[in-house]
Design an enzyme around this catalytic site. Structure first.
Site, mmCIF file in Angstrom:
data_model
loop_
_atom_site.group_PDB
_atom_site.id
_atom_site.type_symbol
_atom_site.label_atom_id
_atom_site.label_comp_id
_atom_site.label_asym_id
_atom_site.label_seq_id
_atom_site.Cartn_x
_atom_site.Cartn_y
_atom_site.Cartn_z
ATOM 1 C CE LYS A 183 -1.784 1.468 4.026
ATOM 2 N NZ LYS A 183 -1.389 2.844 4.362
ATOM 3 C CG ASN A 184 2.240 2.723 3.482
ATOM 4 O OD1 ASN A 184 1.091 3.030 3.180
ATOM 5 N ND2 ASN A 184 2.607 2.495 4.727
ATOM 6 C CB CYS A 221 -5.203 10.523 11.357
ATOM 7 S SG CYS A 221 -3.647 9.761 11.753
ATOM 8 N NE ARG A 232 0.204 10.231 10.058
ATOM 9 C CZ ARG A 232 -0.291 9.202 9.356
ATOM 10 N NH1 ARG A 232 -1.456 8.686 9.675
ATOM 11 N NH2 ARG A 232 0.371 8.723 8.308
ATOM 12 C CG ASP A 273 3.358 1.525 9.460
ATOM 13 O OD1 ASP A 273 3.525 1.763 8.250
ATOM 14 O OD2 ASP A 273 3.040 2.403 10.283
ATOM 15 N NE ARG A 318 -7.447 4.371 5.578
ATOM 16 C CZ ARG A 318 -7.210 5.630 5.943
ATOM 17 N NH1 ARG A 318 -7.801 6.137 7.001
ATOM 18 N NH2 ARG A 318 -6.376 6.369 5.254
HETATM 19 C C1 EPZ Z 1 4.150 7.092 6.349
HETATM 20 O O1 EPZ Z 1 3.322 8.099 6.909
HETATM 21 C C2 EPZ Z 1 3.283 5.856 6.213
HETATM 22 N N1 EPZ Z 1 2.170 6.139 5.303
HETATM 23 C C3 EPZ Z 1 2.756 5.448 7.592
HETATM 24 O O2 EPZ Z 1 2.014 4.246 7.432
HETATM 25 C C4 EPZ Z 1 3.950 5.176 8.499
HETATM 26 O O3 EPZ Z 1 3.477 4.861 9.801
HETATM 27 C C5 EPZ Z 1 4.850 6.424 8.557
HETATM 28 O O4 EPZ Z 1 5.247 6.792 7.226
HETATM 29 C C6 EPZ Z 1 6.106 6.184 9.381
HETATM 30 O O5 EPZ Z 1 6.840 5.109 8.835
HETATM 31 C C7 EPZ Z 1 2.409 6.127 3.967
HETATM 32 O O6 EPZ Z 1 3.516 5.884 3.509
HETATM 33 C C8 EPZ Z 1 1.229 6.403 3.073
HETATM 34 P P1 EPZ Z 1 6.043 10.546 8.393
HETATM 35 P P2 EPZ Z 1 3.841 9.635 6.906
HETATM 36 O O7 EPZ Z 1 5.905 11.781 7.576
HETATM 37 O O8 EPZ Z 1 4.726 9.868 5.756
HETATM 38 C C9 EPZ Z 1 6.157 13.984 11.688
HETATM 39 C C10 EPZ Z 1 0.207 2.814 7.735
HETATM 40 O O9 EPZ Z 1 -0.174 2.252 8.768
HETATM 41 N N2 EPZ Z 1 6.076 14.926 10.545
HETATM 42 O O10 EPZ Z 1 7.221 9.657 8.146
HETATM 43 O O11 EPZ Z 1 2.652 10.493 7.084
HETATM 44 C C11 EPZ Z 1 4.917 13.119 11.835
HETATM 45 O O12 EPZ Z 1 3.934 13.783 12.601
HETATM 46 C C12 EPZ Z 1 0.613 4.256 7.776
HETATM 47 O O13 EPZ Z 1 0.317 2.238 6.613
HETATM 48 C C13 EPZ Z 1 6.059 16.303 10.795
HETATM 49 O O14 EPZ Z 1 6.097 16.741 11.946
HETATM 50 O O15 EPZ Z 1 4.721 9.669 8.230
HETATM 51 C C14 EPZ Z 1 5.440 11.883 12.520
HETATM 52 O O16 EPZ Z 1 5.511 12.129 13.919
HETATM 53 C C15 EPZ Z 1 0.329 4.891 9.122
HETATM 54 N N3 EPZ Z 1 5.996 17.163 9.735
HETATM 55 C C16 EPZ Z 1 6.857 11.741 11.972
HETATM 56 O O17 EPZ Z 1 7.199 13.025 11.435
HETATM 57 C C17 EPZ Z 1 5.950 16.722 8.435
HETATM 58 O O18 EPZ Z 1 5.899 17.572 7.514
HETATM 59 C C18 EPZ Z 1 6.997 10.723 10.839
HETATM 60 O O19 EPZ Z 1 5.940 10.956 9.932
HETATM 61 C C19 EPZ Z 1 5.974 15.325 8.210
HETATM 62 C C20 EPZ Z 1 6.048 14.447 9.272
#
Ligand code: EPZ
Length: 416
Positions: A22-23, A116, A121, A304, A396
């Site tokens: 998915k990701n 969420c 996020r 995850d 999902r």
């Molecule tokens: C991706 O989400 C994945 N989703 C998530 O999988 C996964 O848990 C996550 O990466 C971490 O590995 C997809 O790839 C579609 P991040 P993402 O940006 O990119 C903070 C699942 O279960 N952050 O790596 O949204 C954020 O709040 C899903 O399949 C900022 O502060 O995660 C978090 O604490 C859930 N500002 C941390 O960084 C930003 O601009 C990592 O988030 C971006 C992120």
């Protein structure tokens, strides 16, 4: 609203086929925005999040055709660089259209995703990186408005490792004028799969999979054919289900290549694991040993898989400490697991799990995608029946989950 009814106590055995990731599929679908030529994708998982993204791309004018071996996306029709709140609020990964739209159309209007269940996020790093590349960005009325006649290559260092932030900026940089260097880049395998797809479309990218990715902008990208990598989190989830139930399974069309930390933890818990070229086998002990873990960006233990390991620790022998360092609220499954008889204490971003001999079936509620998976695993080992509500969360990210579990011998069915 669909529910999942599970009668626990069966040891999983047999084979299941793992779907595309998915990701990896979600950003790769957005890569179709970067070219007017068709992008043909195979091994795309049939998931609600994928359907949501295809609807969003269709609303922008991208042609979407399914044939028996995959999807063809036609970016030639792109004429509406807008992602509405109605669409984005149901799937935060919609933010992945922002970079490609600015790069291809020179403008984009994308709703902020909002938080969420697992955390706020924000997407400030996505915005900061595009601004560094020369985009003029305003955020008003809940929308990100971005404009750039043509993005310019820039050196970007994100404040934290962000998976979709890295992916958004990498896609935008493909059509920028000059070289972009993304430092502190996410190293996840899904980032590498996206980079491989972009390179097959004519992008010039090096360093994907490391924390420094270099992109030499080109004038345009062309069409390509790409097969989505296997889903490592789906793989890990079924391995945990077999481990918790004392089972013996074989998962095909997948690889352990990106699951080192997960495989290591399952072996520490007492499982025998055999890695084949495109399959993985697990034989579980009668009872698992408790394993502690700490989530962190790849190649460390994946966030995850945190909820799934909490479920297996609920019935393991010993005490485990689970530390969640990525999201601020990713323990939503704890209260539901405790309804099944689990013994868990939360102390800040640590959860202390004391293994119990048995869990008792109960009614529980899914709260987010991976929390739902942990409830399924707990239901498979609990005595009696477990009814899981709000399983749209599961749909999902897990393709045909009740079919795959039933093929492994689980007593599970979907009830409406
Ligand atoms: C991706 O989400 C994945 N989703 C998530 O999988 C996964 O848990 C996550 O990466 C971490 O590995 C997809 O790839 C579609 P991040 P993402 O940006 O990119 C903070 C699942 O279960 N952050 O790596 O949204 C954020 O709040 C899903 O399949 C900022 O502060 O995660 C978090 O604490 C859930 N500002 C941390 O960084 C930003 O601009 C990592 O988030 C971006 C992120």
């Amino acid at each position: 609203m669909d529910k999942l009814l599970i009668s626990g106590g069966t040891e999983l055995s047999g084979e299941a086929v793992i779907s595309g990731a998915k990701n990896a599929a979600l950003p790769i679908l957005c890569a179709s925005l970067l070219t007017a030529e068709p992008l043909h994708l195979t091994n795309v998982p049939q998931l609600n999040d994928i359907a949501t993204m295809l609807r969003l791309l269709g609303e922008m004018g991208v042609g979407v055709d399914r044939d028996d071996d995959g999807l063809t996306l036609a970016g030639a029709g792109l004429d509406n660089p807008v992602a509405s709140y109605e669409r984005v609020k149901t799937m935060r990964a919609s933010i992945l259209v922002l970079g490609p739209l600015v790069a291809r159309c020179g403008e984009a209007r994308v709703s902020l995703p909002g938080g969420c269940a697992i955390g706020a996020r924000p997407v400030d790093q996505h915005i900061k990186g595009l601004q560094a590349m020369g985009a003029e960005i305003t955020v008003e009325h809940g929308y990100v408005h971005a404009r750039a006649a043509r993005l310019k290559g820039a050196r970007i260092c994100t404040d934290m490792v962000t998976v979709t932030g890295t992916e958004n900026l990498m896609m935008a940089a493909c059509l920028a004028d000059g070289e972009t260097i993304i430092e502190n880049a996410a190293r996840e395998p899904e980032v590498v799969d996206l980079a491989n797809c972009l390179v097959s479309m004519g992008a010039r990218i090096s360093g994907a999979g490391t924390d420094v990715i270099r992109i030499q902008g080109v004038d345009r990208l062309h069409g390509a054919t790409h097969s989505i990598m296997p889903d490592r989190i789906e793989t890990g989830t079924y391995l945990c289900a077999a481990a918790a139930t004392g089972g013996n399974i074989r998962l095909t069309r997948t690889s352990a290549a990106y699951l080192d930390t997960v495989v290591d933890k399952l072996m520490d818990a007492g499982c025998d694991i055999v890695v084949e070229r495109d399959a993985i086998r697990l034989a579980a002990p009668a009872r698992l040993k408790a394993v502690s873990l700490r989530t962190a960006p790849y190649p460390a233990f994946p966030t995850d898989m945190q909820a799934q390991f909490m479920a297996i620790n609920c019935v393991a022998d010993g005490v485990a400490t689970i530390r969640e360092t990525i999201f601020e609220n990713r323990f939503m499954h704890v209260n539901e697991l405790m309804r099944l008889g689990a013994n868990i204490q939360i102390e800040g971003n640590n959860a202390i799990v004391r293994g119990v001999d048995t869990l008792e079936g109960a009614m529980v509620m899914a709260t987010d995608l991976r929390a739902s998976a942990s409830l399924v695993i707990a239901g498979l080992v609990a005595r009696g029946e477990t009814l899981i509500d709000r399983i749209y969360h599961l749909d999902r990210g897990y393709e045909r989950i009740e079919e795959k579990l039933a093929a492994l011998g689980a007593a599970v069915r979907r009830v409406t």
